[in-house]
Design a protein around this motif. Structure first.
Motif: not given
Length: 769
Positions: A580-584, A618-622, A629-632
């Protein structure tokens, strides 16, 4: 012995009191003897002594004898009260006074000229000393003082009258008489102490027996040489349920055998009791099953043969107690220790014992045994969704179904949870093992009607054969478990036998798990991204982030191998957080703002209490816009704690993220999921796309239905697994909005994604130019 000193371990008052109490019995006899002795002395001195002097002597003797007799009468109860040293001293002084009265009189008459009569008087005195020693052995101090007082006076008389030989005899007689009194007293006192101690023991035993008889559960029993009851106690009569008068003299074995006495059918324990009595053997804590008033009871009996002084057998006596309740409790505890309380099947302990016995039988007779491990498929989903009460009812019915197919030489039990096991004692025919496994799978796959609901579960079975696959219980269980894992990995509803290769697979899995635990720290994980394009314009709308593992020890590991391993070990949670962190971060830093990133979330992640916090972090740091962001997720998330999963996804949607339902139609499909949660996208599984490409009517119908449903719910559809232009064209005609597959791009590293965007920007620049 004399009584002047009391030993530290003895009761002075008690023993000497019992001794002095005996004096009362011979007081009158001694008085008569003294009177006769005085008459003999008067006859000896008659004609020599003055009658008046004899009368005075007689009065003095009468007073001394009377005083002593009065004291002895008072000592009659000395054995039941506290006897004091003062009383003994007073009695000794009285005896000395009496001896002095006799001796002084003899001394006076001898000195006054009765030398010739001294020998006769000494004879009378010796008679009195002998009488005292014999009749007052129980009062040695008084006997000694009387002897010494009388003997010393006569001894002085013989010296004064110069009868030296007589003096020597008198002295020796007095001394030996005193020592004789001490020795006699020692013997008498010792005997008295023994009698007293024996009486004490008898009283203690009697008291204990009374207490024993008055107890709630214990009683005494006794039989004669004909095995008939004698001396029946009330407690024993109560245990037999009869009156004492009814059973006195009755046959003991007949009373406790019930109807067996007529039929001759006795419990083995009753035979054992009869044999013990017949052989006249001691026995202790013998458990005997008896029948009292038609009810079976358990008695614990101990007994010993009775022998008289000549060693002749007189019968048996012993103790017993009714231990029915304790026996039933012990049997219940033993049952609970070996049987499962829910299913009433043998538990793991008893199964292990049965496997050990089967192995021993196989080795002894050169045959084979088998162990089958049964695991229910989809049981956890039912247990979690409908509750443990329904789950327990299903387990009980599963146990009944397995037990119903068991035949001779087969034992089924419950290992725990939803795992069951079957032990086949003689498994020489391997076809029998597979036939039984298939029968159990088919029987357990039939529908269950529980709480007015029709439910379905399946079963997977793994087996191992002993001693081929293991010579110990642990080896057989472990190998059957490995075979079961293979059956589960095959999708469930399957049966597999153990193969040696499974060990290598298990070892490989163990090593992979060990390496996977350090993969994040070693930075061995990386992300690849596969494009998702618009079905009509073929422009890239998003990339799906896919994790890859390049291990230093094992090389490149397929996601199909390590992802399930990560989910089983819950390593998917920290790995999912890193994805989550790396992809964002990658999407925010290097991708155009109109391109989304799709991230797969495991059910294990979604059920974590801090899942939403992980997304926000993850959203705030990136710095990524939540709309990108789409969660599957897959439908399996709704099987376990659907409320928690729905709440977490709703919170993510509230942030602005979109939710896609992946692999729709391959899992626990339910339109209720689509109604309860507003998905943005439904992804059609690659199996349907490939089926449609092969003109499968079912696959085509499913895709059309999904597209129509998504349009009515204002959702988009994504078709996965499109590998060529023909399939892409077919998907467009079916109405899917987006396409994902090798035809438009394989999963690629981040650098290749950037190149795509760079080329696209360059192409747009050329078009403008």
């Amino acid at each position: 012995m004399i009584g002047l000193e009391a030993p530290g371990s003895a009761d002075w008052s008690r023993f000497h009191g019992s001794q002095y109490a005996l004096l009362k019995d011979r007081t009158k006899l001694r008085a008569v003897v003294h009177a006769i002795s005085f008459v003999l002395a008067c006859v000896t001195l008659w004609g020599f002594a003055y009658p008046g002097s004899l009368a005075v002597w007689g009065i003095a003797l009468a007073v001394a004898v009377t005083l002593t007799a009065r004291d002895e009468m008072k000592l009659g109860d000395a054995d039941v009260r506290t006897f004091t040293f003062d009383e003994m001293k007073r009695h000794a002084i009285g005896a000395a006074f009496k001896g002095f009265a006799w001796g002084f009189g003899i001394f006076l008459f001898a000195v006054m000229g009765g030398q010739s009569q001294l020998l006769m008087l000494w004879s009378i005195a010796a008679l009195l000393i002998l009488l005292t020693s014999a009749s007052r052995y129980s009062a040695p101090l008084s006997s000694i003082t009387f002897t010494l007082a009388l003997g010393s006076c006569v001894f002085l008389a013989s010296l004064v009258t110069l009868q030296l030989t007589l003096a020597a005899v008198i002295l020796a007689t007095t001394i030996f008489a005193a020592f004789g009194v001490v020795e006699g007293s020692r013997i008498a006192l010792g005997a008295r102490m023994s009698d007293t101690q024996m009486q004490e023991k008898t009283e203690v035993v009697s008291m204990l027996l009374r207490e024993f008889e008055e107890g709630k559960a214990d009683w005494l029993w006794q039989i004669d040489t004909r095995r008939r009851l004698s001396g029946v106690s009330p407690r024993f009569a109560f245990a037999l349920g009869r009156a004492t008068s009814e059973i006195e003299g009755q046959s003991f074995l007949q009373l406790i055998s019930g109807d067996g006495w007529k039929t001759g059918q006795f419990p083995q324990s009753l035979h054992e009791l009869a044999d013990k009595i017949k052989r006249k053997e001691n026995f202790s804590n013998l458990m005997v099953r008896v029948t009292i008033a038609g009810e079976h009871r358990w008695w614990e009996l101990s007994g010993t043969p009775i022998m008289d002084e000549d060693g002749v057998y007189q019968g048996f006596r012993g103790v017993g107690s009714d231990v029915t309740e304790q026996r039933e409790s012990s049997e219940k505890i033993a049952y609970l220790a070996r049987y499962d309380t829910l299913t009433q099947l043998p538990n793991r302990l008893m199964l292990n014992e049965s496997v050990a016995e089967a192995l021993h039988y196989a080795e002894q007779w050169r045959t084979r045994c088998a162990f089958l491990m049964v695991d229910l498929d989809r049981f956890k989903a039912i247990n979690d969704s409908l509750g443990h009460l329904v789950g327990d009812q299903m387990l009980a019915e599963v146990a009944g179904r397995i037990k119903a197919v068991m035949t001779e030489g087969e034992l089924c039990g419950r290992l725990g949870g939803d795992e069951f096991a079957i032990v086949i004692r003689d498994a020489s025919d391997r076809k029998r093992i597979e036939a039984l496994a298939r029968k159990v799978i088919a029987r357990l796959s039939e529908p269950y009607l529980i709480e007015n609901q029709v439910l379905y579960v399946g079963a997977s079975i793994g087996s191992s054969i002993g001693p081929r696959d293991g010579r110990t219980v642990e080896e057989l269980l472990r190998n059957a478990d490995l075979a079961l894992y293979r059956a589960k990995d095959a999708g469930g509803g399957e049966y597999f036998e153990y193969e040696p290769s499974l060990h290598a697979m298990a070892e490989e899995k163990r090593q992979l798990e060990f390496s996977l635990r350090g993969a994040l720290e070693k930075q061995e994980l990386l992300l690849h991204y596969q494009p998702v394009v618009d079905a009509y314009s073929e422009t890239i709308v998003s990339f799906e982030a896919l994790v890859r593992w390049n291990s230093r020890e094992h090389g490149f590991i397929s996601p199909g191998k390590f992802i399930p391993l990560a989910e089983d070990t819950r390593l998917i949670v920290p790995i999912g957080t890193w994805i989550m962190q790396e992809a964002c971060r990658e999407a925010a830093a290097n991708w155009p703002e109109d391109v989304k990133v799709n991230i797969n979330v495991s059910p294990e992640q979604l059920l974590e209490p801090d899942f939403v916090t992980v997304v926000v972090r993850a959203l705030s740091h990136s710095g990524l816009d939540p709309k990108r962001l789409e969660i599957e997720v897959t439908e399996s998330i709704f099987v376990r704690d659907a409320d928690i999963a729905r709440k977490a996804l709703e919170q993510c949607m509230a942030l602005g993220c979109s939710i896609a339902l992946d692999d729709f139609g391959t899992g626990y499909s339910s339109l209720g999921y689509l109604r309860k949660l507003s998905f943005s996208t439904i992804k059609v599984d690659r199996s349907f796309v490939q089926g449609a490409a092969q003109n499968s009517r079912e696959s085509l119908a499913i895709i059309r239905a999904v597209v129509a449903m998504a349009e009515s719910l204002e959702m988009t559809t994504t078709a996965e697994g499109v590998e060529n232009e023909e399939e892409a064209e077919m998907i467009r005609k079916l109405g899917c909005d987006k396409i994902q597959g090798f035809h438009f791009g394989r999963p690629m590293p981040p650098a290749d994604v950037i190149k795509i965007f760079t080329r696209k920007a360059a192409d747009e620049q050329r078009k403008i130019a």
